[in-house]
Design a protein around this motif. Structure first.
Motif, mmCIF file in Angstrom:
data_model
loop_
_atom_site.group_PDB
_atom_site.id
_atom_site.type_symbol
_atom_site.label_atom_id
_atom_site.label_comp_id
_atom_site.label_asym_id
_atom_site.label_seq_id
_atom_site.Cartn_x
_atom_site.Cartn_y
_atom_site.Cartn_z
ATOM 1 N N ARG A 180 15.304 10.292 -14.090
ATOM 2 C CA ARG A 180 15.811 10.065 -12.742
ATOM 3 C C ARG A 180 14.918 9.090 -11.958
ATOM 4 O O ARG A 180 14.468 9.396 -10.848
ATOM 5 N N PRO A 181 14.673 7.916 -12.495
ATOM 6 C CA PRO A 181 13.831 6.949 -11.775
ATOM 7 C C PRO A 181 14.527 6.409 -10.523
ATOM 8 O O PRO A 181 15.752 6.297 -10.478
ATOM 9 N N VAL A 182 13.736 6.076 -9.532
ATOM 10 C CA VAL A 182 14.243 5.472 -8.297
ATOM 11 C C VAL A 182 13.720 4.038 -8.223
ATOM 12 O O VAL A 182 12.515 3.804 -8.306
ATOM 13 N N VAL A 183 14.639 3.092 -8.073
ATOM 14 C CA VAL A 183 14.265 1.695 -7.912
ATOM 15 C C VAL A 183 14.228 1.353 -6.433
ATOM 16 O O VAL A 183 15.211 1.556 -5.723
ATOM 17 N N ILE A 184 13.082 0.851 -5.967
ATOM 18 C CA ILE A 184 12.992 0.302 -4.617
ATOM 19 C C ILE A 184 13.002 -1.210 -4.780
ATOM 20 O O ILE A 184 12.017 -1.806 -5.206
ATOM 21 N N GLU A 185 14.135 -1.807 -4.477
ATOM 22 C CA GLU A 185 14.334 -3.239 -4.697
ATOM 23 C C GLU A 185 14.084 -3.993 -3.397
ATOM 24 O O GLU A 185 14.711 -3.714 -2.378
ATOM 25 N N LEU A 186 13.205 -4.981 -3.446
ATOM 26 C CA LEU A 186 12.769 -5.670 -2.237
ATOM 27 C C LEU A 186 13.146 -7.147 -2.252
ATOM 28 O O LEU A 186 12.666 -7.920 -3.083
ATOM 29 N N GLY A 187 14.019 -7.539 -1.353
ATOM 30 C CA GLY A 187 14.317 -8.943 -1.132
ATOM 31 C C GLY A 187 14.937 -9.688 -2.289
ATOM 32 O O GLY A 187 14.869 -10.912 -2.340
ATOM 33 N N ALA A 188 15.521 -8.997 -3.238
ATOM 34 C CA ALA A 188 16.090 -9.650 -4.421
ATOM 35 C C ALA A 188 17.535 -10.047 -4.147
ATOM 36 O O ALA A 188 18.400 -9.197 -3.971
ATOM 37 N N GLY A 189 17.807 -11.351 -4.132
ATOM 38 C CA GLY A 189 19.149 -11.837 -3.846
ATOM 39 C C GLY A 189 19.979 -12.035 -5.094
ATOM 40 O O GLY A 189 19.597 -11.637 -6.204
ATOM 41 N N GLU A 239 0.831 -1.205 0.000
ATOM 42 C CA GLU A 239 0.000 0.000 0.000
ATOM 43 C C GLU A 239 0.867 1.257 0.000
ATOM 44 O O GLU A 239 0.532 2.256 -0.660
ATOM 45 N N LEU A 240 1.991 1.209 0.709
ATOM 46 C CA LEU A 240 2.908 2.352 0.701
ATOM 47 C C LEU A 240 3.471 2.580 -0.694
ATOM 48 O O LEU A 240 3.549 3.724 -1.177
ATOM 49 N N LEU A 241 3.869 1.517 -1.367
ATOM 50 C CA LEU A 241 4.412 1.648 -2.719
ATOM 51 C C LEU A 241 3.380 2.267 -3.666
ATOM 52 O O LEU A 241 3.709 3.137 -4.475
ATOM 53 N N LYS A 242 2.139 1.813 -3.558
ATOM 54 C CA LYS A 242 1.087 2.383 -4.408
ATOM 55 C C LYS A 242 0.909 3.872 -4.142
ATOM 56 O O LYS A 242 0.780 4.670 -5.077
ATOM 57 N N ARG A 243 0.906 4.245 -2.865
ATOM 58 C CA ARG A 243 0.686 5.650 -2.514
ATOM 59 C C ARG A 243 1.844 6.520 -2.993
ATOM 60 O O ARG A 243 1.624 7.611 -3.526
ATOM 61 N N TRP A 244 3.075 6.034 -2.843
ATOM 62 C CA TRP A 244 4.213 6.814 -3.319
ATOM 63 C C TRP A 244 4.182 6.957 -4.833
ATOM 64 O O TRP A 244 4.520 8.000 -5.385
ATOM 65 N N GLY A 245 3.785 5.900 -5.512
ATOM 66 C CA GLY A 245 3.715 5.958 -6.967
ATOM 67 C C GLY A 245 2.726 7.008 -7.454
ATOM 68 O O GLY A 245 2.973 7.694 -8.449
ATOM 69 N N LYS A 246 1.610 7.133 -6.749
ATOM 70 C CA LYS A 246 0.591 8.101 -7.151
ATOM 71 C C LYS A 246 1.072 9.545 -6.985
ATOM 72 O O LYS A 246 0.525 10.459 -7.613
ATOM 73 N N LYS A 247 2.093 9.733 -6.152
ATOM 74 C CA LYS A 247 2.590 11.094 -5.894
ATOM 75 C C LYS A 247 3.639 11.538 -6.917
ATOM 76 O O LYS A 247 4.055 12.693 -6.912
ATOM 77 N N THR A 248 4.095 10.629 -7.768
ATOM 78 C CA THR A 248 5.126 10.981 -8.742
ATOM 79 C C THR A 248 4.502 11.385 -10.075
ATOM 80 O O THR A 248 3.353 11.030 -10.372
ATOM 81 N N ILE A 249 5.260 12.107 -10.862
ATOM 82 C CA ILE A 249 4.745 12.627 -12.136
ATOM 83 C C ILE A 249 4.367 11.501 -13.085
ATOM 84 O O ILE A 249 3.305 11.523 -13.719
ATOM 85 N N ASN A 250 5.236 10.519 -13.209
ATOM 86 C CA ASN A 250 5.010 9.427 -14.159
ATOM 87 C C ASN A 250 4.501 8.147 -13.511
ATOM 88 O O ASN A 250 4.454 7.092 -14.163
ATOM 89 N N GLY A 251 4.151 8.208 -12.237
ATOM 90 C CA GLY A 251 3.644 7.016 -11.581
ATOM 91 C C GLY A 251 4.725 5.983 -11.338
ATOM 92 O O GLY A 251 5.890 6.321 -11.148
ATOM 93 N N LEU A 252 4.349 4.720 -11.368
ATOM 94 C CA LEU A 252 5.308 3.653 -11.082
ATOM 95 C C LEU A 252 5.165 2.521 -12.084
ATOM 96 O O LEU A 252 4.196 2.435 -12.839
ATOM 97 N N SER A 253 6.163 1.663 -12.075
ATOM 98 C CA SER A 253 6.147 0.428 -12.855
ATOM 99 C C SER A 253 6.791 -0.643 -11.982
ATOM 100 O O SER A 253 7.718 -0.356 -11.227
#
Length: 234
Positions: free
Chosen positions: A157-166, A39-53
């Motif tokens: 200037r995209p920001v990657v939030i990488e979760l648990g990727a080994g 839910e946090l990721l969705k909310r942060w994505g909505k606050k950016t100009i180009n959203g998220l992927s």
């Protein structure tokens, strides 16, 4: 054992065992509740100009279950919630929603009838990239990849939030580093054991995904809630 079951050959040699393994996973993923970090990721994505992927190597469909627009998700290894012909007889992928696996928990074997290809009547298998898999139908994932490439070409200037990727199966890490080098992006790597980052401009957090995202929310002064049990990283 894992390598033997997670392969197309297992469906040919022992379909009850192969579908017992994947049917059990399918049932678990259907029951899993996505944790609060989604839910946090969705909310942060909505606050950016180009959203998220979303780029994920997980096959559990947790991003879609958490309410992410399926058009924004790239399942690079496929999805257990989709099926294909084992042969395959054609380049077709369809939903697994009508398949309700009945698995013997002790023997890990499927007790009911496995799903079949609607075109040729042969055994169906998950549309998941397995080990030694030359018959995986990539069409669905390739379409997702095309949409993501279009999105990347439009952002800056995209920001990657990488979760648990080994590093054992580094598909997600390769994507993260590509965004850094080709698109001028930055990386926030959240991983309890392999959190080191490639440059001094990136951030590594040695913790689990849900706790890491909530910790970022606290720093940002964002609204947040305690992480719930469940979900998957990717």
């Amino acid at each position: 054992m894992w390598l033997q079951i997670a392969s197309p050959r297992a469906f040919q040699d022992s379909p009850e065992l192969a579908w017992g393994f994947y049917g059990h996973r399918l049932s678990l993923y259907r029951e899993t509740v996505p944790h609060a970090g989604f839910e946090l990721l969705k909310r942060w994505g909505k606050k950016t100009i180009n959203g998220l992927s979303v780029f994920t190597s997980n096959v559990d469909g947790q991003f879609q279950k958490a309410g992410f627009d399926p058009a924004l998700v790239y399942d690079c290894h496929g999805s257990i919630h989709h099926l294909q012909c084992l042969a395959p007889c054609r380049e077709d992928v369809w939903s697994a929603e009508d398949f309700l696996p009945d698995v013997d928990q002790d023997s890990c074997r499927l007790r009911n009838a496995p799903p079949m290809c609607p075109h040729c009547g042969a055994l169906a298998r998950p549309n998941v990239l397995m080990f030694g898999d030359w018959a995986w139908i990539e069409r669905r994932s390739a379409s997702q990849a095309d949409r993501q490439e279009k999105w990347l070409s439009q952002v800056s200037r995209p920001v990657v939030i990488e979760l648990g990727a080994g590093t054992a199966i580094p598909s997600v890490r390769h994507f993260s580093h590509r965004v850094i080098h080709e698109f001028g992006g930055r990386l926030i790597r959240i991983n309890p054991g392999e959190w080191e980052v490639p440059t001094r401009l990136d951030v590594g957090l040695p913790m689990g995904a849900a706790n890491g995202l909530v910790s970022i929310a606290k720093i940002l002064g964002d609204e947040w809630c305690s992480p719930a049990t469940g979900g998957g990283d990717g």
